[in-house]
Design a protein around this motif. Structure first.
Motif, mmCIF file in Angstrom:
data_model
loop_
_atom_site.group_PDB
_atom_site.id
_atom_site.type_symbol
_atom_site.label_atom_id
_atom_site.label_comp_id
_atom_site.label_asym_id
_atom_site.label_seq_id
_atom_site.Cartn_x
_atom_site.Cartn_y
_atom_site.Cartn_z
ATOM 1 N N PRO A 24 0.801 -1.226 0.000
ATOM 2 C CA PRO A 24 0.000 0.000 0.000
ATOM 3 C C PRO A 24 0.838 1.283 0.000
ATOM 4 O O PRO A 24 0.411 2.301 -0.533
ATOM 5 C CB PRO A 24 -0.823 -0.102 1.286
ATOM 6 C CG PRO A 24 -0.816 -1.540 1.657
ATOM 7 C CD PRO A 24 0.462 -2.104 1.107
ATOM 8 N N TRP A 25 2.008 1.243 0.564
ATOM 9 C CA TRP A 25 2.832 2.449 0.673
ATOM 10 C C TRP A 25 3.715 2.680 -0.561
ATOM 11 O O TRP A 25 4.391 3.692 -0.640
ATOM 12 C CB TRP A 25 3.697 2.397 1.937
ATOM 13 C CG TRP A 25 4.506 1.136 2.048
ATOM 14 C CD1 TRP A 25 5.740 0.908 1.498
ATOM 15 C CD2 TRP A 25 4.142 -0.045 2.724
ATOM 16 N NE1 TRP A 25 6.163 -0.353 1.792
ATOM 17 C CE2 TRP A 25 5.201 -0.982 2.556
ATOM 18 C CE3 TRP A 25 3.034 -0.451 3.464
ATOM 19 C CZ2 TRP A 25 5.177 -2.258 3.083
ATOM 20 C CZ3 TRP A 25 3.010 -1.725 3.993
ATOM 21 C CH2 TRP A 25 4.068 -2.613 3.808
ATOM 22 N N ASN A 26 3.730 1.760 -1.516
ATOM 23 C CA ASN A 26 4.478 1.940 -2.764
ATOM 24 C C ASN A 26 3.499 1.947 -3.920
ATOM 25 O O ASN A 26 2.843 0.941 -4.181
ATOM 26 C CB ASN A 26 5.470 0.794 -2.992
ATOM 27 C CG ASN A 26 6.681 0.875 -2.108
ATOM 28 O OD1 ASN A 26 6.945 1.886 -1.490
ATOM 29 N ND2 ASN A 26 7.421 -0.205 -2.043
ATOM 30 N N ASP A 27 3.406 3.049 -4.622
ATOM 31 C CA ASP A 27 2.554 3.117 -5.798
ATOM 32 C C ASP A 27 3.236 2.370 -6.938
ATOM 33 O O ASP A 27 4.315 2.783 -7.386
ATOM 34 C CB ASP A 27 2.310 4.572 -6.185
ATOM 35 C CG ASP A 27 1.523 4.696 -7.469
ATOM 36 O OD1 ASP A 27 0.591 3.888 -7.676
ATOM 37 O OD2 ASP A 27 1.839 5.596 -8.259
ATOM 38 N N PRO A 28 2.659 1.253 -7.406
ATOM 39 C CA PRO A 28 3.334 0.477 -8.441
ATOM 40 C C PRO A 28 3.515 1.247 -9.747
ATOM 41 O O PRO A 28 4.515 1.049 -10.447
ATOM 42 C CB PRO A 28 2.437 -0.749 -8.627
ATOM 43 C CG PRO A 28 1.123 -0.384 -8.038
ATOM 44 C CD PRO A 28 1.391 0.659 -6.996
ATOM 45 N N ALA A 29 2.602 2.144 -10.078
ATOM 46 C CA ALA A 29 2.756 2.932 -11.304
ATOM 47 C C ALA A 29 3.976 3.849 -11.198
ATOM 48 O O ALA A 29 4.716 4.026 -12.181
ATOM 49 C CB ALA A 29 1.495 3.740 -11.579
ATOM 50 N N THR A 30 4.200 4.414 -10.018
ATOM 51 C CA THR A 30 5.374 5.258 -9.808
ATOM 52 C C THR A 30 6.646 4.428 -9.894
ATOM 53 O O THR A 30 7.614 4.818 -10.561
ATOM 54 C CB THR A 30 5.288 5.984 -8.452
ATOM 55 O OG1 THR A 30 4.122 6.809 -8.449
ATOM 56 C CG2 THR A 30 6.520 6.835 -8.191
ATOM 57 N N ASP A 31 6.662 3.267 -9.229
ATOM 58 C CA ASP A 31 7.837 2.385 -9.289
ATOM 59 C C ASP A 31 8.155 2.009 -10.732
ATOM 60 O O ASP A 31 9.307 2.056 -11.159
ATOM 61 C CB ASP A 31 7.611 1.120 -8.468
ATOM 62 C CG ASP A 31 7.660 1.353 -6.974
ATOM 63 O OD1 ASP A 31 7.987 2.466 -6.551
ATOM 64 O OD2 ASP A 31 7.370 0.394 -6.234
ATOM 65 N N LEU A 32 7.130 1.634 -11.475
ATOM 66 C CA LEU A 32 7.304 1.244 -12.873
ATOM 67 C C LEU A 32 7.833 2.409 -13.703
ATOM 68 O O LEU A 32 8.803 2.263 -14.458
ATOM 69 C CB LEU A 32 5.970 0.733 -13.432
ATOM 70 C CG LEU A 32 5.926 0.363 -14.910
ATOM 71 C CD1 LEU A 32 6.937 -0.730 -15.236
ATOM 72 C CD2 LEU A 32 4.513 -0.079 -15.280
ATOM 73 N N GLY A 33 7.229 3.561 -13.558
ATOM 74 C CA GLY A 33 7.649 4.729 -14.328
ATOM 75 C C GLY A 33 9.070 5.148 -14.030
ATOM 76 O O GLY A 33 9.844 5.477 -14.945
ATOM 77 N N GLN A 34 9.444 5.155 -12.753
ATOM 78 C CA GLN A 34 10.801 5.557 -12.384
ATOM 79 C C GLN A 34 11.830 4.565 -12.900
ATOM 80 O O GLN A 34 12.894 4.967 -13.373
ATOM 81 C CB GLN A 34 10.917 5.717 -10.871
ATOM 82 C CG GLN A 34 10.198 6.944 -10.364
ATOM 83 C CD GLN A 34 10.252 7.081 -8.854
ATOM 84 O OE1 GLN A 34 10.323 6.097 -8.108
ATOM 85 N NE2 GLN A 34 10.204 8.317 -8.388
ATOM 86 N N ALA A 35 11.530 3.281 -12.829
ATOM 87 C CA ALA A 35 12.475 2.277 -13.319
ATOM 88 C C ALA A 35 12.650 2.383 -14.834
ATOM 89 O O ALA A 35 13.769 2.281 -15.347
ATOM 90 C CB ALA A 35 12.010 0.875 -12.942
ATOM 91 N N ARG A 36 11.556 2.621 -15.535
ATOM 92 C CA ARG A 36 11.634 2.730 -16.995
ATOM 93 C C ARG A 36 12.344 4.000 -17.428
ATOM 94 O O ARG A 36 13.003 4.024 -18.470
ATOM 95 C CB ARG A 36 10.239 2.662 -17.608
ATOM 96 C CG ARG A 36 9.630 1.268 -17.501
ATOM 97 C CD ARG A 36 8.356 1.111 -18.306
ATOM 98 N NE ARG A 36 8.596 1.479 -19.685
ATOM 99 C CZ ARG A 36 7.796 2.291 -20.384
ATOM 100 N NH1 ARG A 36 6.714 2.814 -19.848
ATOM 101 N NH2 ARG A 36 8.079 2.591 -21.643
ATOM 102 N N ALA A 37 12.239 5.052 -16.642
ATOM 103 C CA ALA A 37 12.847 6.331 -17.004
ATOM 104 C C ALA A 37 14.318 6.414 -16.621
ATOM 105 O O ALA A 37 15.049 7.253 -17.146
ATOM 106 C CB ALA A 37 12.081 7.482 -16.345
ATOM 107 N N GLY A 38 14.759 5.560 -15.708
ATOM 108 C CA GLY A 38 16.133 5.631 -15.229
ATOM 109 C C GLY A 38 17.142 5.161 -16.256
ATOM 110 O O GLY A 38 16.869 4.261 -17.058
ATOM 111 N N GLU A 39 18.307 5.765 -16.223
ATOM 112 C CA GLU A 39 19.378 5.358 -17.139
ATOM 113 C C GLU A 39 20.045 4.065 -16.708
ATOM 114 O O GLU A 39 20.696 3.408 -17.516
ATOM 115 C CB GLU A 39 20.420 6.473 -17.248
ATOM 116 C CG GLU A 39 19.899 7.714 -17.936
ATOM 117 C CD GLU A 39 20.951 8.784 -18.069
ATOM 118 O OE1 GLU A 39 22.157 8.473 -17.988
ATOM 119 O OE2 GLU A 39 20.564 9.948 -18.256
ATOM 120 N N THR A 40 19.910 3.711 -15.449
ATOM 121 C CA THR A 40 20.571 2.509 -14.935
ATOM 122 C C THR A 40 19.565 1.479 -14.438
ATOM 123 O O THR A 40 19.873 0.672 -13.562
ATOM 124 C CB THR A 40 21.554 2.871 -13.807
ATOM 125 O OG1 THR A 40 20.823 3.517 -12.754
ATOM 126 C CG2 THR A 40 22.660 3.788 -14.314
#
Length: 141
Positions: A24-40
């Motif tokens: 509940p405390w981790n928004d999966p859409a945010t996790d997904l978006g940040q991982a996809r946007a990261g260079e590493t």
């Protein structure tokens, strides 16, 4: 196996939820978006004729490679998809420069046999964490 695209997002989150990986405390859409946007970092998906049936998130911190959100459609377990995802994750991390791969398994998630069969061992390391919503307190005097 391929990297996730925008059109995969809903299915990826469904898989993560079906596999009990979201909290509940981790928004999966945010996790997904940040991982996809990261260079590493990246989110890899297993694409079958039926659509996306597995995912794994990978990241390289400059020292170690990390694996997160390994998910296989519950109806497709036991077919080698998890192993295929881990092979792809390791290849991605090796290409990024990682020489060691680590992952965390939550207490109560009995997947240790799967990882042990792939050659992973308990590193006998405790993991500490803290939410960053508020600044850390001053160390005691």
């Amino acid at each position: 196996m391929r990297e996730a695209i925008d059109a995969d997002s809903e299915r990826i989150i469904e898989l993560w939820q079906a596999c009990g990986l979201t909290r509940p405390w981790n928004d999966p859409a945010t996790d997904l978006g940040q991982a996809r946007a990261g260079e590493t970092s990246a989110v890899l998906v297993l694409q079958t004729p039926d659509g996306v049936t597995g995912t794994v998130m990978v990241g390289f911190d400059g020292h170690r490679g990390w694996v997160y959100y390994l998910a296989v459609d519950p109806g497709r377990r036991g077919l080698g998809h998890g192993r295929d995802l881990m092979v792809a994750a390791e290849a991605w991390l090796l290409g990024a420069g990682a020489r060691k791969v680590q992952l965390m398994v939550r207490a109560g998630n009995d997947v240790t046999g799967f990882y042990e069969a792939l050659g992973y061992t308990d590193q006998r390391t405790r993991v500490f964490g803290r939410r960053l919503e508020e600044p850390a307190g001053r160390p005691p005097d």
